[in-house]
Design an enzyme around this catalytic site. Structure first.
Site, PDB file in Angstrom:
ATOM      1  N   THR A 191       0.879  -1.122  -0.043  1.00  0.00           N
ATOM      2  CA  THR A 191       0.236  -0.008   0.017  1.00  0.00           C
ATOM      3  C   THR A 191       0.678   1.062   0.033  1.00  0.00           C
ATOM      4  O   THR A 191       0.254   2.227  -0.556  1.00  0.00           O
ATOM      5  CB  THR A 191      -1.024   0.163   1.122  1.00  0.00           C
ATOM      6  OG1 THR A 191      -0.257  -0.002   2.311  1.00  0.00           O
ATOM      7  CG2 THR A 191      -1.983  -1.357   1.070  1.00  0.00           C
ATOM      8  N   LEU A 234      -2.232   5.213  -0.571  1.00  0.00           N
ATOM      9  CA  LEU A 234      -3.702   5.055  -0.428  1.00  0.00           C
ATOM     10  C   LEU A 234      -3.709   3.434   0.136  1.00  0.00           C
ATOM     11  O   LEU A 234      -3.744   2.596  -0.935  1.00  0.00           O
ATOM     12  CB  LEU A 234      -4.250   5.251  -1.889  1.00  0.00           C
ATOM     13  CG  LEU A 234      -4.307   6.729  -2.371  1.00  0.00           C
ATOM     14  CD1 LEU A 234      -5.003   6.859  -3.819  1.00  0.00           C
ATOM     15  CD2 LEU A 234      -4.668   7.550  -1.488  1.00  0.00           C
ATOM     16  N   HIS A 235      -3.900   3.385   1.433  1.00  0.00           N
ATOM     17  CA  HIS A 235      -3.855   1.793   1.899  1.00  0.00           C
ATOM     18  C   HIS A 235      -5.217   1.280   1.539  1.00  0.00           C
ATOM     19  O   HIS A 235      -5.270   0.270   0.729  1.00  0.00           O
ATOM     20  CB  HIS A 235      -3.793   2.081   3.324  1.00  0.00           C
ATOM     21  CG  HIS A 235      -2.340   2.701   3.752  1.00  0.00           C
ATOM     22  ND1 HIS A 235      -1.203   2.443   3.603  1.00  0.00           N
ATOM     23  CD2 HIS A 235      -2.285   3.984   4.769  1.00  0.00           C
ATOM     24  CE1 HIS A 235      -0.303   3.189   4.050  1.00  0.00           C
ATOM     25  NE2 HIS A 235      -0.791   4.090   4.606  1.00  0.00           N
ATOM     26  N   ASP A 236      -6.257   1.461   2.030  1.00  0.00           N
ATOM     27  CA  ASP A 236      -7.583   1.050   2.007  1.00  0.00           C
ATOM     28  C   ASP A 236      -7.960   0.710   0.423  1.00  0.00           C
ATOM     29  O   ASP A 236      -8.383  -0.222   0.103  1.00  0.00           O
ATOM     30  CB  ASP A 236      -8.459   1.667   2.845  1.00  0.00           C
ATOM     31  CG  ASP A 236      -8.289   1.284   4.259  1.00  0.00           C
ATOM     32  OD1 ASP A 236      -8.795   2.108   5.070  1.00  0.00           O
ATOM     33  OD2 ASP A 236      -7.568   0.483   4.569  1.00  0.00           O
TER      34      ASP A 236
END
Ligand code: RIB
Ligand code: CA
Length: 295
Positions: A191, A234-236
């Site tokens: 991520t 932008l992890h999720d």
């Protein structure tokens, strides 16, 4: 593709949810909320506000108010007092549903044909741990679980080796890792490679839709709330993208366990007992294109 999203919105959760609601190949069957980035009342209200902005009517069920046994980790410094970086989202248009998150997850999995529902987990795994513990027969009916969490070779974002979603509730993560589910984990190793810079913000602003403007504003708030730098991870959003386009990720099988000690390593994922798929590489520019394309 029918998905249930378990989430603690949360700036990057909001981006992931707006993407999932916008993409034509995904049907969001329901949203369950968990305490994490901020308290359960705010994560639940934020899920409703995100739906109001997207003009979608999806059932929202509130879940765990905190980790199974621990106090949890405070992240409001990143997501702000309202959990959405102060970005102007509408007021909720619908109320959260009466039944709690775990009851909704198990009822949905039992009602729907086996192997037709994916669970996308964007926050601490407390609700998922309760599901596999209280309703194992229902849990076994999910097609797969895809979760953002952990750090393999990357340094942590909570202490030296731990990532927030796992560190907030290590016991829950260990229960989910041990449940032998068809489970793909997306750690910080991936991520942190999917990064929005100022040029990307400009690209989002040019799209002209309310959801694209909201995502632009959310990322701008993310810049303001952290050490800025040239870009933000932008992890999720990687979770719904992997559900749709797994070929954009390099996935390895690993045997892992979760550190459940009281030390600074609590929540670290380590070589261990449970076999699961872990995304370790990504075509980051393709992910960013898919995100902006859907918005
Ligand atoms: O470590 C990143 C994760 O922690 C993301 O899910 C973000 O929303 C925060 O909860
Ligand atoms: Ca999250």
């Amino acid at each position: 593709m029918r998905v249930l999203i378990d989430t603690d919105p949360g700036i990057d959760d909001a981006i992931a949810i707006l993407f999932a609601l916008a993409h034509p190949e995904l049907e969001v069957v329901g949203i369950t909320t968990v305490a994490g980035n901020i308290g359960i009342g705010t994560t639940t209200r934020n899920a409703l506000r995100i739906l109001a902005l997207a003009g979608k009517n999806v059932p929202v069920h509130a879940g765990a108010k905190g980790p199974l046994t621990r106090e949890g980790v405070d992240e409001t410094r990143i997501h702000g007092a309202d959990g959405l970086g102060g970005v102007a989202f509408p007021e909720p248009r619908i109320e959260p549903s009466g039944t709690d998150a775990v009851a909704f997850l198990s009822e949905t999995l039992m009602e729907r044909p086996e192997g037709t529902i994916d669970i996308l987990a964007l926050g601490p795994l407390t609700n998922i741990a309760e599901l596999v513990t209280r309703a194992p027969e229902a849990a076994r009916r999910m097609r797969r679980l895809i979760a953002m969490g952990g750090a393999v070779h990357e340094r942590g974002n909570v202490g030296p080796r731990s990532e927030f979603n796992i560190a907030h509730d290590p016991e829950a993560a260990e229960i989910v890792f041990a449940a032998s589910l068809p489970f793909t984990l997306i750690p910080l190793d991936v991520t942190r490679k999917v990064r929005a810079d100022h040029a990307y913000l400009a690209r989002l602003a040019d799209i002209g839709t309310p959801r694209a403007h909201a995502v632009r504003d959310l990322i701008a708030a993310y810049f303001d709330a952290t050490t800025g730098g040239e870009s933000r991870p932008l992890h999720d959003p990687c979770v719904p993208v992997l559900a749709l386009r797994p070929e954009l990720f390099r996935i390895e099988s690993m045997k892992l366990s979760v550190n459940c000690s009281a030390s600074e390593l609590a929540g670290a994922i380590e070589p261990g007992k449970h076999m699961l798929d872990v995304a370790m590489g990504v075509e980051a520019s393709e992910v960013l294109d898919l995100l902006s394309g859907a918005l």
